[in-house]
Design a protein around this motif. Sequence first.
Motif, PDB file in Angstrom:
ATOM      1  N   GLN A   1       0.645  -6.288   2.059  1.00 43.96           N
ATOM      2  CA  GLN A   1      -0.113  -7.330   2.390  1.00 43.96           C
ATOM      3  C   GLN A   1      -1.657  -6.281   2.991  1.00 43.96           C
ATOM      4  O   GLN A   1      -2.358  -6.956   2.253  1.00 43.96           O
ATOM      5  N   LEU A   2      -1.889  -5.326   3.127  1.00 40.90           N
ATOM      6  CA  LEU A   2      -2.489  -4.596   3.594  1.00 40.90           C
ATOM      7  C   LEU A   2      -3.963  -3.790   2.236  1.00 40.90           C
ATOM      8  O   LEU A   2      -4.777  -4.172   1.728  1.00 40.90           O
TER       9      LEU A   2
ATOM     10  N   SER B   1      -4.986  -7.144   0.868  1.00 38.82           N
ATOM     11  CA  SER B   1      -5.868  -7.174   1.723  1.00 38.82           C
ATOM     12  C   SER B   1      -7.044  -6.898   1.144  1.00 38.82           C
ATOM     13  O   SER B   1      -8.150  -7.273   1.259  1.00 38.82           O
TER      14      SER B   1
ATOM     15  N   MET C   1      10.276  -3.741   6.180  1.00 40.22           N
ATOM     16  CA  MET C   1       9.373  -4.778   6.441  1.00 40.22           C
ATOM     17  C   MET C   1       7.925  -4.073   6.824  1.00 40.22           C
ATOM     18  O   MET C   1       7.039  -4.313   7.013  1.00 40.22           O
ATOM     19  N   VAL C   2       7.624  -2.603   7.290  1.00 43.85           N
ATOM     20  CA  VAL C   2       7.221  -1.926   6.850  1.00 43.85           C
ATOM     21  C   VAL C   2       6.340  -2.267   5.038  1.00 43.85           C
ATOM     22  O   VAL C   2       5.251  -2.304   5.555  1.00 43.85           O
ATOM     23  N   ARG C   3       7.261  -1.804   4.625  1.00 43.79           N
ATOM     24  CA  ARG C   3       6.525  -2.371   2.863  1.00 43.79           C
ATOM     25  C   ARG C   3       5.340  -3.745   2.944  1.00 43.79           C
ATOM     26  O   ARG C   3       4.908  -3.488   2.208  1.00 43.79           O
ATOM     27  N   GLU C   4       6.095  -4.485   3.530  1.00 41.49           N
ATOM     28  CA  GLU C   4       5.732  -6.297   3.192  1.00 41.49           C
ATOM     29  C   GLU C   4       4.575  -5.908   3.494  1.00 41.49           C
ATOM     30  O   GLU C   4       3.401  -5.981   2.970  1.00 41.49           O
ATOM     31  N   TYR C   5       4.116  -4.626   5.075  1.00 40.87           N
ATOM     32  CA  TYR C   5       2.758  -4.831   5.551  1.00 40.87           C
ATOM     33  C   TYR C   5       1.749  -3.996   4.554  1.00 40.87           C
ATOM     34  O   TYR C   5       0.790  -4.073   4.650  1.00 40.87           O
ATOM     35  N   ASP C   6       2.642  -3.301   4.653  1.00 42.55           N
ATOM     36  CA  ASP C   6       1.328  -2.195   3.913  1.00 42.55           C
ATOM     37  C   ASP C   6       1.036  -2.833   2.419  1.00 42.55           C
ATOM     38  O   ASP C   6       0.154  -3.047   1.672  1.00 42.55           O
TER      39      ASP C   6
END
Length: 84
Positions: free
Chosen positions: A8-9, A12, A1-6
């Motif tokens: 995505q960040l 962006s 989950m954390v890697r997906e957020y990274d």
Amino acid sequence: MVREYDTQLIESVAVRRARMRELLLWGGQRRVRATGDGLRWMRIGLVLAAVACAACVGWSFLQNVIADQQRARNPAPVQQTGTR
């Protein structure tokens, strides 16, 4: 989950930087003109021009070295001028 957020960040931020660059270069017409492709092709052209220049300089240097070696092997005969 954390890697997906990274991921995505990071994506962006890249999109935001591209939009800011286009806004800085084109102002209100940033949607009409895209700079990404133009800058990429300009960089490619500059690299190819630098490679071509380096090849020309290298070829000239090589020809000069070969000519110097040939002159050292076969010195030109000295011509004597008329007698006094």
